[in-house]
Design a protein around this motif. Sequence first.
Motif, PDB file in Angstrom:
ATOM      1  N   GLY A  13       0.672  -1.234  -0.371  1.00 56.68           N
ATOM      2  CA  GLY A  13      -0.147   0.293  -0.324  1.00 56.68           C
ATOM      3  C   GLY A  13       0.796   1.424   0.098  1.00 56.68           C
ATOM      4  O   GLY A  13       0.557   2.175  -0.768  1.00 56.68           O
ATOM      5  N   ARG A  14       1.920   1.113   0.713  1.00 57.75           N
ATOM      6  CA  ARG A  14       2.557   2.052   1.348  1.00 57.75           C
ATOM      7  C   ARG A  14       3.881   2.441  -0.414  1.00 57.75           C
ATOM      8  O   ARG A  14       3.779   3.571  -0.691  1.00 57.75           O
ATOM      9  CB  ARG A  14       4.057   2.242   2.190  1.00 57.75           C
ATOM     10  N   LEU A  17       1.109   4.057  -3.027  1.00 56.19           N
ATOM     11  CA  LEU A  17       1.239   5.875  -2.606  1.00 56.19           C
ATOM     12  C   LEU A  17       1.784   6.047  -3.307  1.00 56.19           C
ATOM     13  O   LEU A  17       1.569   7.477  -3.753  1.00 56.19           O
ATOM     14  CB  LEU A  17       0.585   5.541  -1.419  1.00 56.19           C
ATOM     15  N   VAL A  21       0.725   8.924  -5.990  1.00 56.52           N
ATOM     16  CA  VAL A  21       0.935  10.463  -5.531  1.00 56.52           C
ATOM     17  C   VAL A  21       1.960  11.175  -6.339  1.00 56.52           C
ATOM     18  O   VAL A  21       1.806  12.694  -6.749  1.00 56.52           O
ATOM     19  CB  VAL A  21       1.710  10.103  -4.360  1.00 56.52           C
ATOM     20  N   LEU A  80      -2.631   8.157 -10.721  1.00 55.87           N
ATOM     21  CA  LEU A  80      -2.538   7.689 -10.087  1.00 55.87           C
ATOM     22  C   LEU A  80      -2.573   5.993 -10.114  1.00 55.87           C
ATOM     23  O   LEU A  80      -2.106   4.453  -9.373  1.00 55.87           O
ATOM     24  CB  LEU A  80      -3.889   7.741  -9.138  1.00 55.87           C
ATOM     25  N   GLY A  84       1.630   4.000  -9.657  1.00 52.63           N
ATOM     26  CA  GLY A  84       0.821   3.592  -8.390  1.00 52.63           C
ATOM     27  C   GLY A  84       1.431   2.426  -8.895  1.00 52.63           C
ATOM     28  O   GLY A  84       2.258   1.505  -7.985  1.00 52.63           O
ATOM     29  N   GLY A  88       5.088   1.345  -8.179  1.00 54.24           N
ATOM     30  CA  GLY A  88       4.343   0.804  -6.560  1.00 54.24           C
ATOM     31  C   GLY A  88       4.716  -0.617  -6.584  1.00 54.24           C
ATOM     32  O   GLY A  88       5.806  -1.294  -5.726  1.00 54.24           O
ATOM     33  N   ALA A 280       7.309   7.093   3.806  1.00 52.18           N
ATOM     34  CA  ALA A 280       5.944   5.993   4.144  1.00 52.18           C
ATOM     35  C   ALA A 280       6.692   5.294   5.235  1.00 52.18           C
ATOM     36  O   ALA A 280       6.853   4.186   5.774  1.00 52.18           O
ATOM     37  CB  ALA A 280       5.613   5.610   3.147  1.00 52.18           C
TER      38      ALA A 280
END
Length: 285
Positions: A13-14, A17, A21, A80, A84, A88, A280
Motif C-alpha cells: 500500500g505504501r 501510494l 502520488v 494514480l 501506482g 509501486g 512512508a
Amino acid sequence: MADNAALIERRLGREILAGGVSTAAVSALLNPVDVIKTRRQLSGSPAASAIGRELWGAGGIAGLWRLWRPGLDATIARELVYSGCTKGLYPLARDAISGDAEPSFAQRALAASATGFGGSIGANALDLAKIRAFAHPGRYSSVWTALVHIGRAEGVSALFIRGTSASAPRGAVIAVGEVTTYDHTKSILRRHLRDGFGLHVLTSLVTGLVATTAAAPFDLLKSRLMASEAAGESLGTVLLTLLRTEGPAALWNGWWPTYLRLGPHAILTFPLYEALRRAAGLEYL
C-alpha cells in the motif's frame, strides 16, 4: 505466515501510494506541456509554440487555465493507477526476481516492463479519456463525462481495448526507460556518491533522456490511435499510414516537446518519489 502477509500488504500500500502520488502531482504540474506534446503528435506539423499560443488564447488567468485544464483530472487519475502500479509494484517484482542478490540490468528491466505493461492496461480507460480531452479541449466537462461519452459512442469495450496495442508496449518501454534506468544508474553512481537528494537529481537527468528517446515512437502511435474515433483502426494501420505519408523519422515527431515533459518530469518525480518513500517508512529505491 499471517504476520508476513500483513507486512507485505502494508508495504504494498505504501509503495503504490508513493509511486502514484509523486507522479500524479508532477504530471498535474506539467499538464500544459503534455497537452501541447500530444496535440503536436496528432497534427504532425504545427510547432509546439503555435499550439501553445492557440490554447493560450486571450492570455491572462483565463489563458493559463486553458493550457492547464484539458484532461487535468484524467491525467491525475491515470497516473494514480498507472504509476501506482508501475513504481509501486516494481520494487517488489525486482526483489522477487533477483532474490537476495544485487539485481542485474536485465532483471530490473524485466520487473519494470512487467509492471509497466500491467499498469498501462489497468489505466487504459483513463489514458483514452485523457488523450481525447487533449485532442478536443472543451468537449468533456470531466474524466467521468469522457468515459461515459466514449462508452456510449464506441462501446464499453473500447475503454479497455482501444489503443492497448500501442499503450501497453509503450507502458513497458517507458517503465524500462524511466524506472530501470533510474534504478540501475543510481546503483552504479551510489558506489561513489552518497544516496540522497543530489544523487536522485543527477540520476533523474540521465533517466529523462533515455526515457524520451525510447518511448517517443510508442507515445506518438498511442496518441494517434487513441485520438482516432474511426472503427477498425489498429496499431498496424496507424504505423503504416505514418511511415507512408510522413516517413520513419516522423516516429520521433515531437521528441523535443516530449523531452520538455519527460525531462523535467523525471527530475521532479523521482526525488519526490524517494522523499515520499522515506516519509512512508520505506527505504530509498
